[in-house]
Structure formats: structure tokens, C-alpha cells
Design a protein around this motif. Sequence first.
Motif, PDB file in Angstrom:
ATOM      1  N   VAL A 570      30.659  39.602  38.596  1.00  0.00           N
ATOM      2  CA  VAL A 570      31.935  40.276  38.327  1.00  0.00           C
ATOM      3  C   VAL A 570      32.175  40.340  36.819  1.00  0.00           C
ATOM      4  N   LYS A 571      31.863  39.233  36.117  1.00  0.00           N
ATOM      5  CA  LYS A 571      32.020  39.217  34.651  1.00  0.00           C
ATOM      6  C   LYS A 571      31.117  40.266  34.008  1.00  0.00           C
ATOM      7  N   GLU A 575      32.273  43.736  31.791  1.00  0.00           N
ATOM      8  CA  GLU A 575      31.842  44.031  30.411  1.00  0.00           C
ATOM      9  C   GLU A 575      31.669  45.526  30.175  1.00  0.00           C
ATOM     10  N   GLY A 576      31.339  46.264  31.232  1.00  0.00           N
ATOM     11  CA  GLY A 576      31.097  47.708  31.072  1.00  0.00           C
ATOM     12  C   GLY A 576      32.272  48.583  31.474  1.00  0.00           C
ATOM     13  N   LEU A 577      33.441  47.969  31.769  1.00  0.00           N
ATOM     14  CA  LEU A 577      34.589  48.737  32.244  1.00  0.00           C
ATOM     15  C   LEU A 577      35.698  48.811  31.196  1.00  0.00           C
ATOM     16  N   GLN A 578      36.578  49.798  31.342  1.00  0.00           N
ATOM     17  CA  GLN A 578      37.797  49.842  30.538  1.00  0.00           C
ATOM     18  C   GLN A 578      38.682  48.676  30.972  1.00  0.00           C
ATOM     19  N   ARG A 579      39.545  48.226  30.090  1.00  0.00           N
ATOM     20  CA  ARG A 579      40.354  47.037  30.378  1.00  0.00           C
ATOM     21  C   ARG A 579      41.117  47.173  31.708  1.00  0.00           C
ATOM     22  N   TRP A 580      41.722  48.367  31.962  1.00  0.00           N
ATOM     23  CA  TRP A 580      42.554  48.536  33.159  1.00  0.00           C
ATOM     24  C   TRP A 580      41.717  48.652  34.451  1.00  0.00           C
ATOM     25  N   THR A 582      39.076  46.573  35.023  1.00  0.00           N
ATOM     26  CA  THR A 582      38.380  45.300  35.276  1.00  0.00           C
ATOM     27  C   THR A 582      38.932  44.572  36.500  1.00  0.00           C
ATOM     28  N   ILE A 583      38.044  43.855  37.166  1.00  0.00           N
ATOM     29  CA  ILE A 583      38.402  43.069  38.350  1.00  0.00           C
ATOM     30  C   ILE A 583      38.861  41.688  37.877  1.00  0.00           C
ATOM     31  N   LYS A 584      40.157  41.413  38.073  1.00  0.00           N
ATOM     32  CA  LYS A 584      40.702  40.133  37.596  1.00  0.00           C
ATOM     33  C   LYS A 584      40.469  39.015  38.623  1.00  0.00           C
ATOM     34  N   LYS A 585      40.524  39.364  39.903  1.00  0.00           N
ATOM     35  CA  LYS A 585      40.314  38.366  40.957  1.00  0.00           C
ATOM     36  C   LYS A 585      39.510  38.995  42.089  1.00  0.00           C
TER      37      LYS A 585
END
Length: 629
Positions: A570-571, A575-580, A582-585
Motif C-alpha cells: 500500500v505504501k 508513492e505513485g499517487l496524488q495526495r488525495w 492515497t489509501i490511508k487505511k
Amino acid sequence: MSETQTLIENRPPSVATLFTERVAATPDGEAYRYPVPPASGSGPDDWKSLSWGQAAERVYAVAAGLIDLGVNAEERVALASSTRVEWILVDLGVMCAGGATTTIYPSTNAEESAYILADSSSRVLIAEDAAQLAKAREKRTELPELKHVVVIDPAGVEPDGSEPEGWVLTLADLEARGAKYLAKNPDAVKDRVAAITADQLATLIYTSGTTGRPKGVRLPHDNWSYMAKAIAATGLVTKDDVQYLWLPLAHVFGKVLTSGQIEVGHVTAVDGRVDKIIENLPVVQPTYMAAVPRIFEKVYNGVAAKARAGGGAKYKIFQWAAGVAREYAKVTQDNFRRTGNASAPFGLNARHKVADALVYSKLREAFGGRLRAAVSGSAALAPDIGYFFAGAGIHILEGYGLTESSAASFVNPGEAYRTGTVGKPLPGCEVRIADDGEILLRGPGIMEGYHNLPEKTAEVLEPDGWFHTGDIGELSADGYLRITDRKKDLIKTSGGKYIAPAEVEGQFKAVCPFVSNILVHGADRNFCTALIALDEPTILGWAEENGLGGKSYAEVVASPQAEQLIEGYVKRLNEGLQRWQTIKKFRLLPRDLDIEHGELTPSLKLKRPVVEREYKNLIEEMYAGSREA
């Protein structure tokens, strides 16, 4: 007018006509191969063949048998069976009788099967076996229009005294009945075929639908006749090809392949048993096959798992070779686009040759050693997986279409294919992108409408013929289409950002070799979360090597070690995604998603509302305590 346009515009009114022309042209040519399990019950299958002439004998007997049972033009004959040679022969028999096939997945439960039979007004049901017959028997009193059930494989079928005489018969009975009818009326089938008009209903396919009741999509004979000619016009298949057909024929993607084959005249090996694919490929040695992305993902995960099981050194070699494959595919495709020459620099070529000897050649052998191309459709293939196979010499040509467009509207053009796109429109198919990004299609492949649902038809079909696909996409300057998401699947965060979940899900499948299914959630939330189901054989293999041997799948995925493992992937995804995006959980599901629980369609598409409803508690748990803006 070009030769291709002439070919397509001068098409015959039906595939029934195409079939009679094919039989007349190559009666002794091989048409179909099919497996016969050994009598002892163990050992390899014995593969048999049917020539076009032999196939026609059975097709015309089925057609005449149906005429004798009282089936008239456009009347529905339902077909509930897995993919097998009899499915094709029966479907052609229905069309040659002038009837229309209603397709039913064998996995459909009794209640939904009865709904389809009733909504379609099917007069006859062709049922694969005792299990399919049992569904019809259970609902017989609710189906007054169903006059007969014909069983393909009658093993285990017991008589039922409460049924009218002749309500159940076998396929062998139907063919014998047809042969007798033809002896007295030799021109009966020929006359029915000659009477078919292009706008006459040929097929009623009920969309498995990711939401709500299935809708019957009305596809006239002209749709299939056009598809047959358009597929041939692409030049992707030739008369010397051997196709391996395992896709569900109740699905439009499988069904369209039967039309193309009749026009081109190549051999098709038919076996719908998914668990036999790996065993069948080296036997059939296909030159082309079609599949859904899940199959390529499984092969990729399986190869990665095998390398990992071989020890650290082998896994490092695999990872290196996978990287080389992707780089090689990107460079050669880019060069071909710019110069027409699929070349690579000397150093990359040298690395590719080494990787080919160590990894890729074995992968090609597993596919039978002769595969020129594989067509992928029904859902998006993660580009990184596509690039891996392309670099390994297994060319996956992504295509695009819907049940409502008779399956094939776009396909990648042979050598000029571009991974990450679904290629160019088939000859005769028009496309435009609406202001909101929705893909609109028009052409001879578009459905007549939804059965008994004029309002639903009007929602998607414009009076001037433009069909609203519900998919979002973009066209390149030279006509290649890239699908970005389903219009209804786009999610908007509480922060106002739009996210295409399928894009994020596809990227995760490319980085994580353990994933089977993933659902990204985030609509009206202030961050994205994911529900992740792992591939059971792959994760249990990992468990053996990491001190969790002997534990069940549910126990393994509940372990801190498994969570830590997936957290690393998941981390890497984030790394390759826009901030919004990203998978937080995330949460690991206690079992994989499947068709039986209604979470996947029979073509293995995710039913988002079902999964979100079923695992609502896990989703809420991930957002508990967060400040929703």
C-alpha cells in the motif's frame, strides 16, 4: 468506398446465412475441438473434432427439432449451460430456426433464472444438466409459457410424474426428432434461414448488472453479422488460427467470438472449465485466445509466487526480468508509434535476451508456445501487467465494448497495439466523447434496446442512434481510446476531488502480487480507504515460508504479519499517487470475493454496492474517529 467498408456494408442478414455459406465453402475443414473426459474418470481428456459439415448436421437437426416443437421466428429459446461445444451448436440451431437465444449463466440461481425465463417469454429451455433442470422444475408453475426443457447431459435426471408428457427431453431426443422432421421436410431449415431479416431478434442477453435486476439487451441478427465481418476486417485472425475458447458464452464477449470464427473459418477449441485452462493450453496450443484481466493477473501472481518459492535468488531474477519486460515493452511500443519500427537500444536488447532465456520463454511455453496474441476485455487490465506480458512476448490486445454494443467496439490493432488503451474503433463503429467525458458509440453493433423497458432504452439510446456507454474516456489524436472509469463509479471526496477508483485498484494489482480483488472507497469522505481480498494459493504459499504454515486463509489474513506485508505494498502504491488518491487505511477481507456471494458478476467484475453493503462495518471502522469535512 474502401474494400473493408464494402465487405461490411454488403453483409448478409444473419449469422445463420454466414454459417450456411461457411459450411458450403469448407465442409471438410475442422471447425471445433472439444474434450471428452476419460471413461475411467482419471487421466487426460481425449480431444475430438467436428468438421463444418458435421457441425452443420447437428445444427440443422437442432433447428428442425425446435421447428417441430413449434418455435417460430423471434420466439425465445433459453440456454443455461457452461461453455461447451453443444452451446455453440444449439445457439446456431436456434438462429437457423429463426428463433432467438436467451442466454442464462449456469451460476444464476433459480429465482433469477425464472425471472429471465418469464421476462423473455422463453418457450423452450436448453438446460446443461440435472442441476439446471432442477431450477426450472422448482419454478415450473410460475412459467406457463415454458413448454419444454431439453437437457444436454441427462446423467442423474429422474422422471417427475407431475410434469406434462414431453416437458423434459434430451438433446439427443431433440436432434433425432429434427432428423425425422427433415426427412419429411428437407427444405424446412433452409427456408427458415432464407426468411430471416437483418432486424429480426437473434439474441437476448441479460446484463448481469452491478446494480439491480438484470435488463434484457435485444441484439438483432444484423449485430452479429456485422460483428463477424468487422472482426474479419481487422485482420487480427486468419483461417489458420487456433482459438482457445473458455469464456462464458452467456456473456457477450464469449458469444461474439463464435460469430468471428464462422466468418474467418478457423478452428476453435471449446472448454469452459476454468480450472482446466493451465492444463489445456499446452494441449490446444492456441495461436490466439480471449480472456478477462483476472486471468492474466492470476498467471502473473502464480509466476511471481513460483519464483518466490524457489528462494531469494530466483525471486530477485524474476523481479529483475519483470522490470526489463516492462521497460522493453514501453520503449518498443513508443518507437513503433514514432517510427513504425519496434526497436530497442543495444543494452536493453541484451538484457531482454538474457531475461527471455531465464523467464519469458518458460512463460510462453505455459501458454502453449504458439500464442500470437491474447485479447483482453470486460474490465480494465492494469497497464503494468500488460507491459510485463508484452515484454515477455505475450501480446495482450485490450479491447472494449458492452453487451449493448455486441461486445466488440474497439480493439488494439495488431503490431501497433498500445498497452493502457483499448485501441481503435472497429470498422463501421463511430465514437465521440461527450462534454462530461462520457464515451458515446454509434454503428451497426448497437442494440435495438432493452426488452420491455422503453424508458430505460430512452435513457441510453438517442433518437439519432448514439448510445451512452456510461464509461469515461479520452481519445488520442490518432484515434486510440483510453478508458478512465465508469461514469457512475467516479467518486468525489468531501474535499471536492474526483477519483477514479478503478485506476487506483489497477495500479495496486500491478504492485502487489498477493491481491485478488480490491475496492477503493472514498465517496463523500475526507480520505480514501480500501477493502483488499488476497489470492488464496499465493498468500498460503507465503504463509508456509513465514511461520504460518497449516493456518487457514482467514487466520493468515487476520495475522499481524499479513497486514504488515500488505501495508508495504500500500505504501509503494501511495508513492505513485496524488495526495488525495492515497489509501490511508485498509482492511483485509476474511475471504475472497466471488460470484456465489453476489460480489462479482459472472464476467468477474466487482459489484461495488454489494461489497460496500456487505462490509459496511469494516468501512465505518476505518473512518471511525476521523473528522469528516
